[in-house]
Design an enzyme around this catalytic site. Structure first.
Site, PDB file in Angstrom:
ATOM      1  N   GLU A  61      34.506  24.700  24.275  1.00 43.65           N
ATOM      2  CA  GLU A  61      33.055  24.571  24.249  1.00 43.65           C
ATOM      3  C   GLU A  61      32.422  24.597  25.645  1.00 43.65           C
ATOM      4  O   GLU A  61      31.923  23.594  26.150  1.00 43.65           O
ATOM      5  CB  GLU A  61      32.639  23.289  23.520  1.00 43.65           C
ATOM      6  CG  GLU A  61      33.109  23.258  22.078  1.00 43.65           C
ATOM      7  CD  GLU A  61      32.583  22.075  21.287  1.00 43.65           C
ATOM      8  OE1 GLU A  61      32.728  22.088  20.054  1.00 43.65           O
ATOM      9  OE2 GLU A  61      32.041  21.128  21.905  1.00 43.65           O
ATOM     10  N   GLU A 102      37.391  24.043  15.203  1.00 44.32           N
ATOM     11  CA  GLU A 102      36.850  22.746  14.792  1.00 44.32           C
ATOM     12  C   GLU A 102      35.818  22.978  13.706  1.00 44.32           C
ATOM     13  O   GLU A 102      34.994  23.886  13.794  1.00 44.32           O
ATOM     14  CB  GLU A 102      36.141  21.999  15.939  1.00 44.32           C
ATOM     15  CG  GLU A 102      37.029  21.418  17.000  1.00 44.32           C
ATOM     16  CD  GLU A 102      36.230  20.654  18.067  1.00 44.32           C
ATOM     17  OE1 GLU A 102      35.091  20.204  17.763  1.00 44.32           O
ATOM     18  OE2 GLU A 102      36.727  20.526  19.184  1.00 44.32           O
TER      19      GLU A 102
END
Length: 448
Positions: free
Chosen positions: A166, A353
């Protein structure tokens, strides 16, 4: 009732991150990270919580691997803590740290579970932050050396590698919005951090190839799905800018070697731009074997002049929300997956995720009946199946998260785990969602 069967080679897994679960912050030769510093800064983390103990997985990893084996996953995504390997970020290697991860990897393989290693899940050594952190290019060199050390240690055992988790959070959330460590509020700094992380990713992929490491390497970006409230040109442009900030700003350089011009122009109007040096974009766009996508939510919004960073105002259209306040919008996952495939071609995709925050605790029977989390997973598994059936090369899914854990700025107040963690006793209790996913994996499908 419809039956949805997944491909037999579909990779089911679950995921965690080092600072969120390991604890043992001052053990095993580990140096301090920016999250140790940030969590000790008053007002930055709910209740003043820190990751000093977290889930104590540093000592309890065998118990956690037993939970993974019982769950039936094919793979486990976890991160290596840079400060455990190089306590000062550079310099002398801490063999005790390498030995710890060697034990974890060996136990996973012994249990028939493939280790999927993330090299950077936000715990930058504080010593490097003191020298400018990701805001200076020397950190790129330090990261590549760290990656090389880890590749040398585990390259024969780990078959799947993720460079960064991320990059939007590392850059904008942490250095512009100030919500995560190190907590700065500087748009130009965030742009610089984002670019340096992307360059570090590319150089690490190049190092991986040069070393001849066997296996696959990719990176993970967290995507946001923002849709225009109406089809007016103003609403459409505002949604595109907001979505592009999360998506194209990171996906385009990684997979196309360019930044999206509409955002380059927008950021320039705000006085900020990526500090591109000759050769950077070619470096960033090194060929990768897969792209990881972290995905949780989507929204609708409309144009509102001078509102936020992109003249975009979210409009609540009736979505349910999780306990952390995120919309439950399963179809946005399908739309995001289709967008990736349509925009970037046949690159294999892993959902690295996906999950939901619901703070259910034990019932009188001692069990955790987290029906809303089960519903969330069921709906999102359905959208994954729909994407595969539509030709999207989705190869695997990692549920977030194995354990309730240190949820960054939310401390221990928010729970994403499919296993309940009692933070006083550190006892683990599988939730109903754990057994739901266990059944889906065992049957390679589900009824909806």
């Amino acid at each position: 009732m419809a039956r949805l069967d997944f491909p037999k080679d579909f990779v089911w897994g679950t995921a965690t991150a080092s600072y969120q679960i390991e604890g043992a912050a001052n053990e095993g030769g580990r140096g301090p990270s920016i999250w140790d510093t940030f969590s000790r800064t008053p007002g930055k983390v709910v209740n003043g919580d820190t990751g000093d103990v977290a889930c104590d997985s540093y000592h309890r990893y065998e118990e956690d691997i037993a939970l993974l084996k019982k769950l039936g996953v094919k793979a486990y995504r976890f991160s290596i803590a840079w400060p455990r390997i190089l306590p000062q970020g550079t310099g002398e290697v801490n063999q005790e740290g390498l030995d710890y991860y060697g034990r974890v990897i060996d136990k996973l393989i012994e249990a028939g579970i493939e280790p999927c290693v993330t090299l950077y899940h936000w715990d930058l050594p504080q010593a490097l932050q003191d020298q400018g952190g990701w805001g200076v290019r020397s950190t790129i060199d330090a990261f590549v050396r760290y990656a090389e050390i880890v590749f040398q240690a585990f390259g024969g055992k780990v078959k799947q590698w993720i460079t960064f988790n991320e990059t939007w959070c590392i850059s904008f959330l942490s250095n512009y919005l100030g919500i995560h460590a190190p907590g700065h509020r500087d748009l130009q700094l965030a742009m610089t951090v984002a670019h340096h992380c992307l360059v570090a990713h590319g150089r690490t992929v190049r190092k991986f190839r040069e070393m001849g490491v066997k296996g696959e390497i990719g990176t993970t970006h967290n995507l946001a799905w923002c849709e225009p409230y109406t089809d007016s040109p103003e609403d459409v442009a505002a949604a595109q800018r907001t979505r592009g900030w999360n998506n194209e700003w990171f996906m385009d350089p990684t997979l196309k070697g360019t930044y999206p011009q509409f955002l380059v122009d927008w950021f320039k109007s705000k006085g900020a731009e990526a500090p591109i040096q000759p050769g950077d974009m070619e470096t960033i766009a090194q060929k990768i074997d897969f792209i990881g996508i972290n995905f949780y939510t989507g929204n609708y919004g409309r144009y509102r002049k001078d509102f936020g960073d992109f003249d975009y105002e979210e409009v609540q259209v009736g979505f349910d929300r999780t306990d952390i306040g995120w919309n439950v919008y399963p179809e946005s996952l399908f739309k995001a997956l289709k967008w990736v495939h349509d925009t970037y071609g046949e690159i294999p995709i892993y959902i690295t995720e996906n999950g939901a925050c619901y703070n259910d605790g034990p019932s009188p029977d001692g069990k955790i009946h987290d029906e809303k989390r089960i519903d969330y997973y069921r709906m999102h598994f359905t959208q994954c199946h729909r994407a595969i059936a539509s030709g999207v090369p989705l190869k695997g899914y990692f549920a977030w998260s194995l354990l309730d854990n240190f949820e960054w700025a939310e401390g221990y107040a928010m729970r994403f785990g499919i296993v309940y963690t009692n933070y006083e006793t550190l006892t683990r209790t599988p939730k109903d969602s754990y057994y739901f996913i266990q059944k889906v994996i065992a049957e390679s499908g589900l009824d909806v």
